[in-house]
Design an enzyme around this catalytic site. Sequence first.
Site, mmCIF file in Angstrom:
data_model
loop_
_atom_site.group_PDB
_atom_site.id
_atom_site.type_symbol
_atom_site.label_atom_id
_atom_site.label_comp_id
_atom_site.label_asym_id
_atom_site.label_seq_id
_atom_site.Cartn_x
_atom_site.Cartn_y
_atom_site.Cartn_z
ATOM 1 N N VAL A 7 -24.825 -53.703 20.288
ATOM 2 C CA VAL A 7 -23.756 -52.930 19.239
ATOM 3 C C VAL A 7 -24.282 -53.039 17.957
ATOM 4 O O VAL A 7 -24.218 -51.848 17.268
ATOM 5 C CB VAL A 7 -22.182 -53.853 19.600
ATOM 6 N N GLY A 64 -21.382 -62.133 18.743
ATOM 7 C CA GLY A 64 -20.342 -63.013 19.720
ATOM 8 C C GLY A 64 -20.708 -62.709 20.961
ATOM 9 O O GLY A 64 -21.960 -62.014 21.410
ATOM 10 N N ALA A 65 -20.300 -63.526 22.150
ATOM 11 C CA ALA A 65 -20.427 -63.005 23.358
ATOM 12 C C ALA A 65 -19.590 -61.864 23.931
ATOM 13 O O ALA A 65 -18.813 -61.163 23.141
ATOM 14 C CB ALA A 65 -19.873 -64.341 24.316
ATOM 15 N N ARG A 117 -11.739 -58.161 28.361
ATOM 16 C CA ARG A 117 -11.858 -58.506 26.988
ATOM 17 C C ARG A 117 -11.033 -59.720 26.650
ATOM 18 O O ARG A 117 -11.756 -60.525 25.573
ATOM 19 C CB ARG A 117 -11.429 -57.245 26.309
ATOM 20 N N VAL A 149 -15.470 -55.700 15.279
ATOM 21 C CA VAL A 149 -15.846 -55.091 16.506
ATOM 22 C C VAL A 149 -15.873 -55.927 17.784
ATOM 23 O O VAL A 149 -15.671 -55.558 18.778
ATOM 24 C CB VAL A 149 -17.138 -54.182 16.246
ATOM 25 N N THR A 150 -16.181 -57.265 17.453
ATOM 26 C CA THR A 150 -16.449 -58.111 18.546
ATOM 27 C C THR A 150 -14.936 -58.145 19.416
ATOM 28 O O THR A 150 -14.016 -58.200 18.387
ATOM 29 C CB THR A 150 -16.870 -59.595 17.731
ATOM 30 N N ASN A 151 -15.011 -58.375 20.685
ATOM 31 C CA ASN A 151 -13.990 -58.485 21.383
ATOM 32 C C ASN A 151 -13.423 -59.951 21.787
ATOM 33 O O ASN A 151 -14.169 -60.709 21.998
ATOM 34 C CB ASN A 151 -14.301 -57.845 22.567
ATOM 35 N N ASP A 177 -12.086 -45.730 22.346
ATOM 36 C CA ASP A 177 -11.359 -45.269 23.281
ATOM 37 C C ASP A 177 -10.450 -43.632 23.073
ATOM 38 O O ASP A 177 -10.545 -43.079 24.318
ATOM 39 C CB ASP A 177 -9.994 -46.103 23.601
ATOM 40 N N THR A 178 -10.009 -43.392 21.884
ATOM 41 C CA THR A 178 -9.555 -42.318 21.605
ATOM 42 C C THR A 178 -10.647 -41.043 21.749
ATOM 43 O O THR A 178 -10.327 -39.969 22.141
ATOM 44 C CB THR A 178 -9.076 -42.043 20.107
ATOM 45 N N ARG A 214 -13.255 -41.310 23.764
ATOM 46 C CA ARG A 214 -13.291 -41.043 25.313
ATOM 47 C C ARG A 214 -12.426 -40.336 25.804
ATOM 48 O O ARG A 214 -12.579 -39.409 26.891
ATOM 49 C CB ARG A 214 -13.464 -42.499 25.903
ATOM 50 N N HIS A 234 -6.058 -33.061 19.838
ATOM 51 C CA HIS A 234 -5.549 -33.841 19.051
ATOM 52 C C HIS A 234 -4.751 -34.842 20.175
ATOM 53 O O HIS A 234 -3.466 -34.294 20.748
ATOM 54 C CB HIS A 234 -4.237 -33.239 18.419
ATOM 55 N N HIS A 251 -6.733 -52.781 22.144
ATOM 56 C CA HIS A 251 -8.141 -52.062 22.547
ATOM 57 C C HIS A 251 -8.325 -53.191 23.991
ATOM 58 O O HIS A 251 -8.868 -53.907 23.915
ATOM 59 C CB HIS A 251 -9.038 -52.457 21.437
HETATM 60 N N1 LIG Z 1 -14.467 -53.019 20.067
HETATM 61 C C1 LIG Z 1 -15.316 -52.344 20.759
HETATM 62 O O1 LIG Z 1 -14.886 -51.052 20.969
HETATM 63 C C2 LIG Z 1 -16.368 -52.830 21.391
HETATM 64 C C3 LIG Z 1 -17.380 -51.910 22.091
HETATM 65 C C4 LIG Z 1 -18.356 -52.591 22.520
HETATM 66 C C5 LIG Z 1 -18.654 -53.718 22.315
HETATM 67 N N2 LIG Z 1 -17.696 -54.926 21.948
HETATM 68 C C6 LIG Z 1 -18.052 -55.901 21.525
HETATM 69 O O2 LIG Z 1 -18.978 -56.257 20.752
HETATM 70 C C7 LIG Z 1 -19.684 -57.304 20.674
HETATM 71 C C8 LIG Z 1 -21.255 -57.704 20.819
HETATM 72 O O3 LIG Z 1 -21.741 -56.939 21.991
HETATM 73 P P1 LIG Z 1 -23.274 -56.702 22.191
HETATM 74 O O4 LIG Z 1 -23.267 -56.114 23.319
HETATM 75 O O5 LIG Z 1 -23.865 -56.362 20.900
HETATM 76 O O6 LIG Z 1 -23.651 -58.286 22.511
HETATM 77 P P2 LIG Z 1 -24.962 -58.911 22.250
HETATM 78 O O7 LIG Z 1 -25.003 -60.223 23.118
HETATM 79 O O8 LIG Z 1 -26.054 -58.005 22.647
HETATM 80 O O9 LIG Z 1 -25.312 -59.507 20.742
HETATM 81 C C9 LIG Z 1 -24.410 -60.354 20.146
HETATM 82 C C10 LIG Z 1 -25.143 -61.048 18.867
HETATM 83 O O10 LIG Z 1 -24.385 -61.844 18.259
HETATM 84 C C11 LIG Z 1 -25.155 -62.878 17.913
HETATM 85 N N3 LIG Z 1 -24.402 -63.916 17.525
HETATM 86 C C12 LIG Z 1 -23.626 -65.007 18.350
HETATM 87 N N4 LIG Z 1 -23.159 -65.914 17.618
HETATM 88 C C13 LIG Z 1 -23.302 -65.604 16.304
HETATM 89 C C14 LIG Z 1 -23.259 -66.286 14.973
HETATM 90 N N5 LIG Z 1 -22.284 -67.085 15.026
HETATM 91 N N6 LIG Z 1 -23.581 -65.551 14.079
HETATM 92 C C15 LIG Z 1 -24.328 -64.540 13.984
HETATM 93 N N7 LIG Z 1 -24.600 -63.918 15.284
HETATM 94 C C16 LIG Z 1 -24.065 -64.500 16.369
HETATM 95 C C17 LIG Z 1 -26.049 -63.222 19.256
HETATM 96 O O11 LIG Z 1 -27.388 -63.989 18.635
HETATM 97 C C18 LIG Z 1 -26.435 -61.967 19.726
HETATM 98 O O12 LIG Z 1 -27.680 -61.359 18.878
HETATM 99 C C19 LIG Z 1 -18.940 -58.039 22.001
HETATM 100 O O13 LIG Z 1 -17.819 -58.963 21.912
HETATM 101 C C20 LIG Z 1 -18.589 -56.834 22.721
HETATM 102 O O14 LIG Z 1 -17.535 -57.194 23.776
HETATM 103 C C21 LIG Z 1 -16.717 -54.015 21.235
#
Ligand SMILES: NC(=O)c1ccc[n+]([C@@H]2O[C@H](COP(=O)([O-])OP(=O)(O)OC[C@H]3O[C@@H](n4cnc5c(N)ncnc54)[C@H](O)[C@@H]3O)[C@@H](O)[C@H]2O)c1
Length: 320
Positions: free
Chosen positions: A20, A86-87, A95, A125-127, A155-156, A158, A175, A182
Amino acid sequence: MANITTRPVTKLGIVGAGSVGTSLAYAAIIRDAAREIAIYDIDAVRAEAEGLDLAHGTQFTGANTVTGGGNIEALAGSDVIVITAGARQQPGQSRLDLAGVNVGIIQNLMTQLMEQAPDAVYVVVTNPCDVLTVAAQKVSGLPWNRIFSSGTVLDTSRLRLLLAREAHVLMTSVHATIIGEHGDSEFPVWSSASIGPVPIRDWTISGRQVFTQEYLDAVTHDVVTAAYKVIEGKGATNYAIGLAGVRIVEAIMQAENAVLPVSAIMQGAYGIEGVALSLPSIVGINGVYEMLAMPLDDTETRKLQDSAGTLRNTLAELGV
Ligand SMILES: NC(=O)c1ccc[n+]([C@@H]2O[C@H](COP(=O)([O-])OP(=O)(O)OC[C@H]3O[C@@H](n4cnc5c(N)ncnc54)[C@H](O)[C@@H]3O)[C@@H](O)[C@H]2O)c1
């Protein structure tokens, strides 16, 4: 040498160099969203390599500077910081299952980030992004308008894609908005949805009603489960969230006051406060100016309350 005048430096910080974070950086250089882009990740080797790969392409984009690395100080002075670290969701994982791990990560990160960029606008953005927004606001002490999440902007998009295809019109003429969490309790607001000025249920092609209740229910299901489908097939969703995230960054950097369904901490509208959820909101240079009180029918109001209830329970379970 001539006196060189440059544009004011705008700086975007990205935390996380995963799928992401890097897609967001790629979209940002192509759309010329910021003069300087700094990516930080605890995996320094990966972040540096991603930064180099992106920088190597900047002859063909705007005049951006891109760097990547494992030193959080590189984010100092950012105008906007997007958190993607994040994870991520595993196939079949919701999520909200991610919540515990990522709350810990964001709490730790925010403490460090506030030392580097206390004046930035933060986009989570992280979930689960709604839950993490509350955790991040509490630990940082930032005002509610300067820390919010990308919410249902993706989502909107999509939803509008599917409706536009069915109506045979351009996406920007649709619209319709997804609001709430989310996540699984999000929902489209059909009562005010329209194609151009035409209420969605009145849209006809050759005299046939296109958007029947059956169709609206099916499209809702498709949108709510869209991420699961992409994750099944390729392990992550990244391109669309990269673009959606950059759209939010642009609204902030360019002081646009664009209306986007981001998720900020509710201040009492619809009787909801203390949880972050998405509503169409005015986004500009200081972040969210106002979450708009959109008209909702009784069913939609109940769904919004239910969505807030789901999020409130998760926050309580996590002790946030
Ligand atoms: N909000 C949304 O609409 C949306 C859409 C897609 C993905 N996401 C979320 O985005 C997040 C990232 O997804 P991704 O596919 O890129 O995951 P990914 O595993 O490819 O990348 C996550 C990165 O975070 C890094 N990381 C972990 N802990 C860290 C810390 N403490 N400090 C700095 N870096 C750290 C990891 O080393 C890794 O490179 C997920 O939580 C996913 O669910 C959100």
